[in-house]
Scaffold this motif. Structure first.
Motif, mmCIF file in Angstrom:
data_model
loop_
_atom_site.group_PDB
_atom_site.id
_atom_site.type_symbol
_atom_site.label_atom_id
_atom_site.label_comp_id
_atom_site.label_asym_id
_atom_site.label_seq_id
_atom_site.Cartn_x
_atom_site.Cartn_y
_atom_site.Cartn_z
ATOM 1 N N LYS A 90 11.635 2.195 7.229
ATOM 2 C CA LYS A 90 13.540 1.132 8.551
ATOM 3 C C LYS A 90 12.630 0.537 9.202
ATOM 4 O O LYS A 90 12.794 -0.797 10.683
ATOM 5 N N SER A 91 11.449 1.101 10.284
ATOM 6 C CA SER A 91 11.524 0.450 11.564
ATOM 7 C C SER A 91 10.280 -0.969 10.651
ATOM 8 O O SER A 91 10.168 -1.845 12.048
ATOM 9 N N ASP A 92 9.675 -0.813 9.648
ATOM 10 C CA ASP A 92 8.604 -1.844 9.443
ATOM 11 C C ASP A 92 9.304 -2.578 8.788
ATOM 12 O O ASP A 92 8.731 -4.195 8.150
ATOM 13 N N PHE A 93 9.760 -1.895 7.241
ATOM 14 C CA PHE A 93 9.477 -2.963 6.398
ATOM 15 C C PHE A 93 10.754 -3.778 5.812
ATOM 16 O O PHE A 93 11.037 -4.799 5.291
ATOM 17 N N LEU B 96 7.958 10.265 5.773
ATOM 18 C CA LEU B 96 7.657 9.541 6.754
ATOM 19 C C LEU B 96 7.408 7.442 6.487
ATOM 20 O O LEU B 96 8.200 6.867 7.388
ATOM 21 N N ALA B 97 7.367 7.634 4.663
ATOM 22 C CA ALA B 97 7.804 6.435 3.809
ATOM 23 C C ALA B 97 8.821 5.945 4.901
ATOM 24 O O ALA B 97 8.988 4.540 4.792
ATOM 25 N N GLN B 98 9.849 6.837 4.123
ATOM 26 C CA GLN B 98 11.536 6.015 4.961
ATOM 27 C C GLN B 98 11.526 6.122 6.578
ATOM 28 O O GLN B 98 11.622 4.423 6.664
ATOM 29 N N LYS C 275 0.699 -1.333 0.627
ATOM 30 C CA LYS C 275 -0.185 0.001 0.012
ATOM 31 C C LYS C 275 1.292 1.554 -0.042
ATOM 32 O O LYS C 275 0.614 2.035 -0.746
ATOM 33 N N TRP C 276 1.902 1.585 0.849
ATOM 34 C CA TRP C 276 2.913 2.241 1.195
ATOM 35 C C TRP C 276 3.611 2.664 -0.559
ATOM 36 O O TRP C 276 3.412 3.395 -0.872
ATOM 37 N N ALA C 277 3.619 1.337 -1.267
ATOM 38 C CA ALA C 277 5.114 1.305 -1.927
ATOM 39 C C ALA C 277 3.641 2.075 -3.132
ATOM 40 O O ALA C 277 4.905 2.672 -3.874
ATOM 41 N N GLU C 278 3.116 1.816 -3.042
ATOM 42 C CA GLU C 278 1.737 1.867 -4.596
ATOM 43 C C GLU C 278 1.795 4.054 -4.388
ATOM 44 O O GLU C 278 1.585 4.330 -5.256
ATOM 45 N N GLU D 96 14.508 15.127 -13.267
ATOM 46 C CA GLU D 96 15.560 16.180 -14.212
ATOM 47 C C GLU D 96 17.397 16.286 -13.686
ATOM 48 O O GLU D 96 17.790 16.561 -14.320
ATOM 49 N N SER D 97 17.059 16.564 -12.250
ATOM 50 C CA SER D 97 18.103 17.126 -11.333
ATOM 51 C C SER D 97 18.625 17.084 -10.528
ATOM 52 O O SER D 97 17.884 15.618 -9.481
ATOM 53 N N GLU D 98 19.553 17.206 -9.776
ATOM 54 C CA GLU D 98 19.766 16.565 -8.120
ATOM 55 C C GLU D 98 19.153 17.560 -6.744
ATOM 56 O O GLU D 98 18.879 16.986 -5.971
ATOM 57 N N SER D 99 18.607 18.597 -7.596
ATOM 58 C CA SER D 99 17.989 18.694 -6.444
ATOM 59 C C SER D 99 16.545 18.603 -6.942
ATOM 60 O O SER D 99 16.172 18.821 -5.776
ATOM 61 N N ALA D 100 15.664 18.297 -7.693
ATOM 62 C CA ALA D 100 14.808 17.301 -7.729
ATOM 63 C C ALA D 100 14.524 16.558 -6.926
ATOM 64 O O ALA D 100 13.573 15.924 -6.115
ATOM 65 N N ILE D 101 16.158 15.416 -7.133
ATOM 66 C CA ILE D 101 16.137 14.158 -6.395
ATOM 67 C C ILE D 101 15.937 14.822 -4.363
ATOM 68 O O ILE D 101 15.067 14.087 -3.559
ATOM 69 N N HIS D 102 16.532 15.555 -4.018
ATOM 70 C CA HIS D 102 16.984 16.663 -2.541
ATOM 71 C C HIS D 102 15.291 16.833 -2.181
ATOM 72 O O HIS D 102 15.455 16.201 -1.487
ATOM 73 N N ALA D 103 14.813 17.401 -3.149
ATOM 74 C CA ALA D 103 13.060 17.828 -2.486
ATOM 75 C C ALA D 103 12.194 16.656 -2.582
ATOM 76 O O ALA D 103 11.644 16.740 -1.854
ATOM 77 N N TRP D 104 12.704 15.500 -3.291
ATOM 78 C CA TRP D 104 11.687 14.370 -3.495
ATOM 79 C C TRP D 104 11.653 13.740 -2.042
ATOM 80 O O TRP D 104 11.325 13.641 -1.267
#
Lengths: 108, 108
Positions: B81-84, B75-77, B26-29, B59-67
Motif C-alpha cells: 500500500k505504501s510503496d508498490f 509487512l509486505a501488505q 524482491k518482495w514478490a519473490e 486447501e481451506s479458508e482457514s489456511a488463507i486466513h492464516a497466510w
C-alpha cells in the motif's frame, strides 16, 4: 470492472501457447468481444507473459455453461486444441469475498 | 502444480504497480517462497504485463486466513500500500471444478 456483489463466479483459464500460434491473438480478441455480449457476463481480466491467465466473471454457473457451449466459442475451443495451446487449465470457482484498493494519490 | 481434488480455494490477486516500485520484485519473490512454506498451500501462478494476476491455491479458508495474517506477509501488505501498488483487487473463491489439457505431441 465494478466489483459485483458476492457470490459471483470466476472462470480461471491458464494457458501456454505453442510457438506458432499465429492466429491466436485475433481469435482471443474476438472471444473477449463475444463473451462481453453474453447474458450474465460481468467482466474479464487477461494477462500474458510466459503463461497467460484470463479470468472471466459471470453471474451464475448457468451463464458459464451457456458461454461454454456457444457455437463460435466451441469452434475457438477446437482451434485452441488443434492450433494454439500446448497446455491449459480451466477452473470454475465461486467468489465468496472480494475487495479492492486504490492508492488515494492516484485514484481518478 | 498437480490439480488438487475439488473443492479447494483460490485467492485471485490482480494488481497494477506504481512506476517506481523498485523493491517490488524482491518482495514478490520472497512472498512466493514464504507462501510455499505455509500449511495448506497448494500452488501459485503469477503473470504480469500491464496488470499482474497472481492466483494462489489453498486447501481451506482457514489456511488463507492464516497466510493473510502471517507477520511477514502483513509487512509486505503494508509495503504494497505504501510503496508498490496503485491498485489491487483480492477475490477469495471456492474452486468447484477443474480440468487441464496438454497437447499430446508436447506432453512430457
Amino acid at each position: 470492472m465494478k466489483l459485483p456483489e458476492t457470490p459471483y463466479y470466476a472462470v480461471i483459464f491458464i494457458s501456454e501457447l505453442r510457438e506458432n500460434a499465429s492466429d491466436y491473438g485475433k481469435w482471443a480478441e474476438y472471444m473477449v468481444k463475444l463473451a462481453e455480449d453474453q447474458p450474465g457476463f460481468l467482466g474479464i481480466h487477461s494477462v500474458r507473459d510466459n503463461q497467460g491467465i484470463t479470468i472471466s466473471y459471470w453471474e451464475s454457473e448457468s451463464a458459464i455453461h451457456a458461454w461454454r457451449t456457444h457455437a463460435e466459442h466451441q469452434l475457438a475451443q477446437k482451434l485452441g486444441k488443434s492450433d494454439f495451446y500446448r497446455y491449459y487449465k480451466v477452473e470454475i470457482a465461486r467468489v465468496e469475498r472480494a475487495y479492492e484498493w486504490w492508492n488515494s494519490a492516484e485514484k481518478d
